[in-house]
Design a protein around this motif. Structure first.
Motif, PDB file in Angstrom:
ATOM      1  N   ILE A 133       0.836  -1.203   0.000  1.00 11.40           N
ATOM      2  CA  ILE A 133       0.000   0.000   0.000  1.00 11.40           C
ATOM      3  C   ILE A 133       0.869   1.251   0.000  1.00 11.40           C
ATOM      4  N   ASP A 134       1.956   1.238   0.762  1.00 15.60           N
ATOM      5  CA  ASP A 134       2.840   2.406   0.840  1.00 15.60           C
ATOM      6  C   ASP A 134       3.524   2.685  -0.499  1.00 15.60           C
ATOM      7  N   ARG A 135       3.956   1.654  -1.207  1.00 18.57           N
ATOM      8  CA  ARG A 135       4.655   1.881  -2.478  1.00 18.57           C
ATOM      9  C   ARG A 135       3.709   1.946  -3.662  1.00 18.57           C
ATOM     10  N   GLY A 136       2.431   1.538  -3.440  1.00 18.96           N
ATOM     11  CA  GLY A 136       1.446   1.548  -4.513  1.00 18.96           C
ATOM     12  C   GLY A 136       1.340   0.188  -5.166  1.00 18.96           C
ATOM     13  N   ILE A 247      -5.166   5.415  -9.649  1.00 21.77           N
ATOM     14  CA  ILE A 247      -6.071   4.282  -9.439  1.00 21.77           C
ATOM     15  C   ILE A 247      -5.908   3.838  -7.987  1.00 21.77           C
ATOM     16  N   PHE A 248      -7.008   3.459  -7.367  1.00 23.60           N
ATOM     17  CA  PHE A 248      -6.891   2.859  -6.048  1.00 23.60           C
ATOM     18  C   PHE A 248      -7.995   1.826  -5.860  1.00 23.60           C
ATOM     19  N   GLY A 249      -7.743   0.901  -4.957  1.00 25.89           N
ATOM     20  CA  GLY A 249      -8.731  -0.104  -4.584  1.00 25.89           C
ATOM     21  C   GLY A 249      -9.199   0.173  -3.168  1.00 25.89           C
ATOM     22  N   MET A 257      -6.459   1.476  -0.874  1.00 29.87           N
ATOM     23  CA  MET A 257      -5.177   0.919  -1.298  1.00 29.87           C
ATOM     24  C   MET A 257      -4.766   1.546  -2.639  1.00 29.87           C
ATOM     25  N   PRO A 258      -3.891   2.552  -2.609  1.00 35.31           N
ATOM     26  CA  PRO A 258      -3.471   3.202  -3.848  1.00 35.31           C
ATOM     27  C   PRO A 258      -2.655   2.268  -4.744  1.00 35.31           C
ATOM     28  N   ALA A 259      -2.715   2.533  -6.030  1.00 33.84           N
ATOM     29  CA  ALA A 259      -1.900   1.811  -7.006  1.00 33.84           C
ATOM     30  C   ALA A 259      -0.838   2.750  -7.559  1.00 33.84           C
ATOM     31  N   ALA A 260       0.249   2.169  -8.046  1.00 33.06           N
ATOM     32  CA  ALA A 260       1.324   2.954  -8.672  1.00 33.06           C
ATOM     33  C   ALA A 260       1.534   2.578 -10.128  1.00 33.06           C
TER      34      ALA A 260
END
Length: 301
Positions: A133-136, A247-249, A257-260
């Protein structure tokens, strides 16, 4: 006293350690995935949106014509007690309704198979790890498509994970963390156990169909309103999703939960974006303040 710190369960009217909770291999809940379920989180000794989860669980049972003997009040009390028996302050708490098999001599039809409740509490589970979650999260869109709503209503939480499981193997082969599946028309639906949102030009969007009506998804909508973020609930084509700014979930077992990355494309600085981060931080800050919280009755053990 029996140690239930690794999991406490309720099954067939009895409370017991999770490791002792078993069903016959002949039951249709197992053999046919004839199950609906829900999961409510406990953080800091309090349920999050307990009544919303209970309402969705009952709606799913009704949709599947499952009528267990326990009322909603019974189920609520059972959930409090399994958490109390475990002693956990942070827990993943499941409620399942399974259809057994028909008794001897009865027709081999689900109408003759009794339904029953199983509940349990285990230590908190993350869908995506805190480090991820921290790094995406790294996402991808697989070839496999989501089971269409015409075949099974995705608003009924279920164990029909064949498509999601295949998508996860595609994600593994692609070096991604999770797959986000499309529907038959090429629009985004959901990931394995989480809803999805995209952010484009400051506008937040989430799929209108093809996915579970998530409780955390509803929370995100409330947060968008609080932050003044425009929100659209509509079809999101795959190409738009791939080109999104962010984008995030979101899910019970992980929050926001962010995406990278998506299909190998690095969004922004290959890290969680500002909108996703603001929503995530506000979500957990409000949770810590007691937002939608129901304290666990630890005297229920």
């Amino acid at each position: 006293m029996t140690d239930m710190s690794q999991g406490a369960a309720y099954l067939n009217g009895a409370f017991l350690p999770l490791a002792e909770a078993k069903i016959p291999v002949t039951h249709w809940g197992y053999r046919r995935s004839d199950v609906t379920y829900d999961v409510v989180g406990v953080r800091g000794g309090a349920f999050f949106r307990l009544e919303d989860h209970l309402a969705r669980f009952r709606a799913s049972m009704t949709r599947l014509r499952m009528v267990p003997p326990e009322s909603d009040d019974d189920i609520r009390a059972i959930l409090h007690r399994v958490v109390a028996l475990s002693g956990l302050r942070d827990a993943y708490v499941a409620m399942d309704c399974l259809r057994a098999s028909p008794p001897p001599g009865a027709p081999r039809h689900p109408a003759y198979a009794p339904s029953y409740i199983m509940c349990y509490a285990v230590p908190w589970v993350w869908v995506a790890s805190p480090e991820m979650i921290d790094r995406g999260m790294h996402l991808m869109i697989p070839r496999v498509r989501r089971i269409p709503p015409e075949s099974f209503d995705p608003r009924v939480k279920n164990f029909h994970w064949g498509d999601l499981t295949e998508g996860q193997f595609e994600a593994l082969d692609a070096g991604a963390d999770f797959a986000v599946l499309l529907d038959g028309a090429g629009n985004v639906t959901e990931g394995p156990g989480f809803n999805v949102f995209s952010v484009t030009g400051g506008v937040v969007a989430t799929p209108a169909t093809g996915a579970l009506d998530g409780i955390t998804r509803a929370s995100v909508m409330e947060l968008c309103e609080e932050l003044g973020l425009p929100l659209e609930v509509r079809d999101i084509p795959a190409d738009e999703f791939r080109a999104a700014d962010e984008i995030f979930g979101c899910t019970t077992a992980g929050g926001i939960m962010p995406a990278a990355r998506i299909d190998g494309r690095r969004m922004g600085n290959d890290a969680p974006g500002p909108v996703s981060t603001a929503l995530k931080d506000l979500f957990w800050a409000k949770r810590a303040q007691g937002w939608h919280a129901t304290p666990v009755d630890y005297a229920a053990d």
